[in-house]
Design a protein around this motif. Structure first.
Motif, PDB file in Angstrom:
ATOM      1  N   LEU A   1       0.841  -1.210   0.000  1.00  0.00           N
ATOM      2  CA  LEU A   1       0.000   0.000   0.000  1.00  0.00           C
ATOM      3  C   LEU A   1       0.877   1.261   0.000  1.00  0.00           C
ATOM      4  O   LEU A   1       0.630   2.205  -0.763  1.00  0.00           O
ATOM      5  CB  LEU A   1      -0.928  -0.012   1.234  1.00  0.00           C
TER       6      LEU A   1
ATOM      7  N   VAL B   1      -5.738  -6.208  -0.165  1.00  0.00           N
ATOM      8  CA  VAL B   1      -5.117  -6.487   1.143  1.00  0.00           C
ATOM      9  C   VAL B   1      -5.976  -7.541   1.858  1.00  0.00           C
ATOM     10  O   VAL B   1      -6.649  -7.258   2.859  1.00  0.00           O
ATOM     11  CB  VAL B   1      -4.973  -5.194   2.002  1.00  0.00           C
TER      12      VAL B   1
ATOM     13  N   ALA C   1      -6.475   1.000   0.762  1.00  0.00           N
ATOM     14  CA  ALA C   1      -6.162   0.006  -0.283  1.00  0.00           C
ATOM     15  C   ALA C   1      -7.261   0.011  -1.342  1.00  0.00           C
ATOM     16  O   ALA C   1      -6.970  -0.056  -2.543  1.00  0.00           O
ATOM     17  CB  ALA C   1      -6.018  -1.379   0.346  1.00  0.00           C
TER      18      ALA C   1
END
Ligand code: NDP
Ligand code: KPL
Length: 305
Positions: free
Chosen positions: A231, A292, A285
């Motif tokens: 991220l 994720v 994300a």
């Protein structure tokens, strides 16, 4: 320089206490505390007592109030409230701010500056993070038990050289202080260690040592760190290539009995910073269009508790 510390818990109490002692009689600098309830009453009556492993000191700030309007405009506003109180406090903070007020969140988390930005409070947006372990021992009393007590702050979108006088005030105020042009890097470097540790210790209701000594939970921490790394990369944060190993070592350097603040809050049935530590990763994300899966799973499990 007028400096206000908003939220006098472990973090605000320690750093605010140091500054208030240093500038108690200063004609140039004025420290004020924004706090509330019994804690505020005790600080007004007796000062704020701060105990560290080396000393105890008593801070008498110039103003102690639960009213932003009573404190009035300041040059520096530290936000030292928990993540779940930040937005509400930001909405109330306007009377403390003018166009040049430095707005500095100190809490854990990578979305604090975004939260402040959305509220459009007048001022210059900073971000910050602190390395400390401290808590309110009783109303009017802060206990600092760990960490090197370093504060790292920096402007989000402004020239660092404009802020050297502020840096001087902080250093002369007895704070181990770093003004950095790369505050995102500092904040994500803390977050990639702290967010996975908060998530897994809370999920398992376990200490740092318990989580890191078992392969299953240690791997979980490792994989969460890798998701934060991807991220951060997607957001253009230049974390070093060995950040996951370094962060795992950082977690291991804590005494094994260390408990995260989120696990402690959850175990005591108090509100937790779940959104700050875990929910934020899932949302960021999604915005960045990356996956994720482990964060999603852990977030769902913790939400259901
Ligand atoms: N404590 C630590 O060792 C560390 C904490 N952090 C992070 O720093 C942040 C602050 O944590 P911490 O200091 O532990 O938090 P605490 O809960 O100890 O303190 C926060 C304080 O803010 C007060 N507060 C909240 N809203 C307001 C308001 N509107 N007006 C006045 N006071 C308000 C709370 O009052 P009330 O109790 O009445 O709600 C409380 O006293 C968190 O993000 C945490 O994760 C980071 C590193 C270490
Ligand atoms: C580093 C540590 C464990 C210190 O209290 C922390 O920041 C947290 O638990 O939130």
């Amino acid at each position: 320089m007028r400096i206000c510390i908003a939220g006098l818990g472990g973090v605000g109490g320690y750093f605010g206490g140091r500054l208030a002692v240093a500038y108690e009689t200063s004609a140039e600098h004025e420290i004020s505390f924004l706090c509330r309830g019994e804690h505020m009453n005790r600080i007004r009556e007796k000062g704020l007592v701060v105990t560290t492993p080396r000393e105890t000191f008593v801070a008498h700030p110039r103003v102690v109030s639960d009213s932003p309007a009573e404190i009035g405009c300041v040059d520096v506003l530290f936000f030292a409230v928990k993540g779940y109180d930040l937005q509400a406090f930001a909405k109330a903070a306007r009377p403390l701010c003018h166009n040049q007020t430095l707005l500095i969140p100190l809490g854990n988390g990578v979305d604090n500056a975004d939260i402040l930005c959305k509220e459009k409070i007048p001022g210059i947006l900073f971000n910050g993070c602190v390395y400390i372990s401290a808590f309110i021992a009783s109303p009017g009393e802060i206990r600092q038990v760990g960490g090197n007590c370093k504060m790292i702050v920096g402007p989000v979108n402004d020239h660092i050289e404009k802020h050297r006088s502020f840096e001087k005030v902080m250093k002369e105020g007895g704070i181990l202080f770093e003004l950095t042009p790369e505050i995102d890097l500092a904040v994500w470097t803390k977050f990639i260690f702290m967010s996975p540790m908060a998530a897994v210790t809370t999920l398992k209701r376990a200490s740092f040592g318990e989580v890191l000594s078992q392969k299953r939970t240690r791997d979980m921490v490792l994989n969460l760190m890798k998701e934060v790394e991807s991220l951060a990369q997607k957001r253009g944060i230049a974390l070093p290539g060995n950040i996951v190993e370094v962060s795992l070592e950082k977690a291991q350097s804590f005494p094994p009995e260390t408990r995260s603040s989120m696990e402690l809050d959850a175990s005591k049935g108090r509100p937790t910073e779940l959104e700050t530590f875990v929910g934020a990763v899932v949302r960021l994300a999604e915005d960045a269009g990356i996956s994720v899966p482990l964060y999603e799973k852990v977030y769902k499990a913790l939400l259901q508790e």
